[in-house]
Design an enzyme around this catalytic site. Sequence first.
Site: not given
Length: 258
Positions: A10, A12, A94, A96, A170, A176, A216
């Site tokens: 990904n 992003k 996701h 985010e 996730e 991140g 990660s």
Amino acid sequence: MPRRPIVGGNWKCNPVEVSKLDGLVANINACDTTDCDVYVCPSNLHVGIVYTKFKEGVWCTPQNCNFKGCGAFTGEMAADQMVDMGLKWCLIGHSERRGEFGLPTPPESSALLAAKCEYLYSKGMKCVYAIGEPLSIREKGIEAVLEYCVQQLKPFLPLMDAEKLVIAYEPVWSIGTGVTASPEQAQETHAALRKWIAENKDPATAEAIRIQYGGSATAANAPQLSACPDVDGFLVGGASLKSEFAEIVAAIANAKKA
């Protein structure tokens, strides 16, 4: 039948420069896809530039879609357009886009995401569906984590088809941050999710559906995570922008062949 591993990259909202895309594509194309499925999620602006540049066996996968198709839907991407481009998969859900962006943007609900998934299916596409929990939930233990994630899975029960759906778990607190769930934490969570699917959908689906780990993942921690029996792959963030992505693919391909 053993589950075939699957690894996604990904990107992003990266990179800034179009000039860097060829190098990123080369990193992905360096992967050996013989024993592992591979997909990559370029940024929305870049999908149209790179989607024809990936080698056979690598799926270019948009990071989002709508659930209405083409028309007066400003700022949206339609599965209809993806199908016309020959794309097979789409990533939705996701963290985010679930309110973890750090801005006061409305979070996408699991019901909305189920509507997106249903529309993808109607167009013959497959779906990677991301779920996960924040740190405040993780700190309460596995039962709280399972209950939180189950709320994201419930709208997907009618859509839970191992041939069409991949679940990307996730731990939001590790995305991140450089912090990774331990292999024991990852295995415990994946196993709990699979058990819930067996009890609430059916054992055959639970056994067949692939569950990726998405927090990660790197070349350094991939071998240990790959050894977990219920970890079927990775949704890779920052490391998918580096040459080590091919090492992550190789790690799980080798682990699942053994």
